[in-house]
Design a protein around this motif. Sequence first.
Motif, mmCIF file in Angstrom:
data_model
loop_
_atom_site.group_PDB
_atom_site.id
_atom_site.type_symbol
_atom_site.label_atom_id
_atom_site.label_comp_id
_atom_site.label_asym_id
_atom_site.label_seq_id
_atom_site.Cartn_x
_atom_site.Cartn_y
_atom_site.Cartn_z
ATOM 1 N N GLU A 1 0.844 -1.197 0.000
ATOM 2 C CA GLU A 1 0.000 0.000 0.000
ATOM 3 C C GLU A 1 0.883 1.252 0.000
ATOM 4 O O GLU A 1 1.975 1.249 0.575
ATOM 5 N N PRO A 2 0.399 2.346 -0.610
ATOM 6 C CA PRO A 2 1.166 3.599 -0.564
ATOM 7 C C PRO A 2 1.155 4.202 0.832
ATOM 8 O O PRO A 2 0.241 3.950 1.616
ATOM 9 N N ALA A 3 2.179 4.989 1.120
ATOM 10 C CA ALA A 3 2.290 5.611 2.444
ATOM 11 C C ALA A 3 1.185 6.642 2.665
ATOM 12 O O ALA A 3 0.648 7.220 1.713
ATOM 13 N N PHE A 4 0.873 6.868 3.928
ATOM 14 C CA PHE A 4 0.025 8.002 4.296
ATOM 15 C C PHE A 4 0.776 9.274 3.935
ATOM 16 O O PHE A 4 1.999 9.345 4.083
ATOM 17 N N ALA A 5 0.064 10.284 3.425
ATOM 18 C CA ALA A 5 0.716 11.560 3.099
ATOM 19 C C ALA A 5 -0.184 12.734 3.434
ATOM 20 O O ALA A 5 -1.394 12.702 3.199
ATOM 21 N N LEU A 6 0.440 13.742 4.004
ATOM 22 C CA LEU A 6 -0.250 15.009 4.272
ATOM 23 C C LEU A 6 0.367 16.040 3.343
ATOM 24 O O LEU A 6 1.595 16.155 3.263
ATOM 25 N N HIS A 7 -0.456 16.730 2.592
ATOM 26 C CA HIS A 7 0.035 17.709 1.618
ATOM 27 C C HIS A 7 -0.361 19.100 2.073
ATOM 28 O O HIS A 7 -1.365 19.280 2.752
ATOM 29 N N SER A 8 0.415 20.081 1.606
ATOM 30 C CA SER A 8 0.049 21.464 1.867
ATOM 31 C C SER A 8 -0.465 22.076 0.565
ATOM 32 O O SER A 8 0.198 22.024 -0.465
ATOM 33 N N HIS A 9 -1.679 22.615 0.620
ATOM 34 C CA HIS A 9 -2.271 23.244 -0.567
ATOM 35 C C HIS A 9 -2.142 24.758 -0.536
ATOM 36 O O HIS A 9 -2.298 25.419 -1.549
ATOM 37 N N ALA A 10 -1.907 25.284 0.662
ATOM 38 C CA ALA A 10 -1.736 26.735 0.817
ATOM 39 C C ALA A 10 -1.029 27.001 2.133
ATOM 40 O O ALA A 10 -1.204 26.244 3.088
ATOM 41 N N VAL A 11 -0.196 28.044 2.163
ATOM 42 C CA VAL A 11 0.468 28.434 3.410
ATOM 43 C C VAL A 11 0.230 29.912 3.677
ATOM 44 O O VAL A 11 0.099 30.713 2.747
ATOM 45 N N ILE A 12 0.179 30.240 4.970
ATOM 46 C CA ILE A 12 -0.027 31.629 5.359
ATOM 47 C C ILE A 12 1.136 32.482 4.840
ATOM 48 O O ILE A 12 2.296 32.118 4.980
ATOM 49 N N ASN B 1 -3.389 28.397 6.382
ATOM 50 C CA ASN B 1 -2.746 27.132 6.014
ATOM 51 C C ASN B 1 -3.848 26.163 5.633
ATOM 52 O O ASN B 1 -4.864 26.063 6.344
ATOM 53 N N VAL B 2 -3.679 25.448 4.535
ATOM 54 C CA VAL B 2 -4.689 24.473 4.102
ATOM 55 C C VAL B 2 -3.974 23.197 3.663
ATOM 56 O O VAL B 2 -3.069 23.251 2.825
ATOM 57 N N GLY B 3 -4.385 22.098 4.237
ATOM 58 C CA GLY B 3 -3.773 20.823 3.890
ATOM 59 C C GLY B 3 -4.754 19.857 3.263
ATOM 60 O O GLY B 3 -5.967 20.114 3.206
#
Length: 209
Positions: free
Chosen positions: A21-32, A39-41
């Motif tokens: 299975e692929p790894a869990f990932a948290l992405h950043s879509h926007a930063v302050i 901040n939006v992930g």
Amino acid sequence: MSRIWDISQPLHAGVPVWPGEPAFALHSHAVIGDGCPVNVGGMSTPLHAGTHGDAPLHYANDGVSSADSDLDPYIGPCVLIDVRHAQGRVEVGDIDWDAVAGAERVLLRTYETFPHHVWDSDFTAIAAEVIARLGGMGVRLIGTDAASLDPEQSKTLDAHQAVKAADMRILEGLVLDDVPSGRYELIALPLRIVGADASPVRAILRELA
Ligand SMILES: N[C@@H](CC(=O)c1ccccc1NC=O)C(=O)O
Ligand SMILES: [Zn+2]
Ligand SMILES: [Zn+2]
């Protein structure tokens, strides 16, 4: 205030996942910054990563998805049973059946120490006979700290099929290291993900009043 135990795995890039299975990932879509006040992930995750509930759709094409499952099994009184002595698979003789009597939710602790950083292919599975007996006693939810009810290499998923026969629900990957055996209130709701065969849960145990 009654004490709360958080029995969920932290979700992060290194959380162990089912082989392949692929790894869990948290992405950043926007930063302050200039012109952006927030901040939006976003996240990407295998549905069986971390602490999760299997929906019946995982083991049967006519089973309900996470969005369509009853929530009752995932919230209410439960009993935590220590089965650290079980060898390879939890068998009928490994369980304190007197402790189970009257419980609708049963959590089994198999690990001395939960493997937070490596995938453990040798996790302790649960015999289908145990599930059938629990179902016959009126248990509606089975939870385990192992990655699955059935061994990693199983193609027949006998324990999952016994869950299906008894119309129970499943929690997997619970972290039970620091929790004494006994009775608690369980709250571990799956997300309302349409069509999902499993869902992350934030699982907690609350001390009974
Ligand atoms: N049955 C397992 C999960 C499982 O079997 C699985 C999860 C992700 C990718 C492949 C899987 N099984 C393949 O045979 C579970 O208990 O949830
Ligand atoms: Zn699962
Ligand atoms: Zn499962």
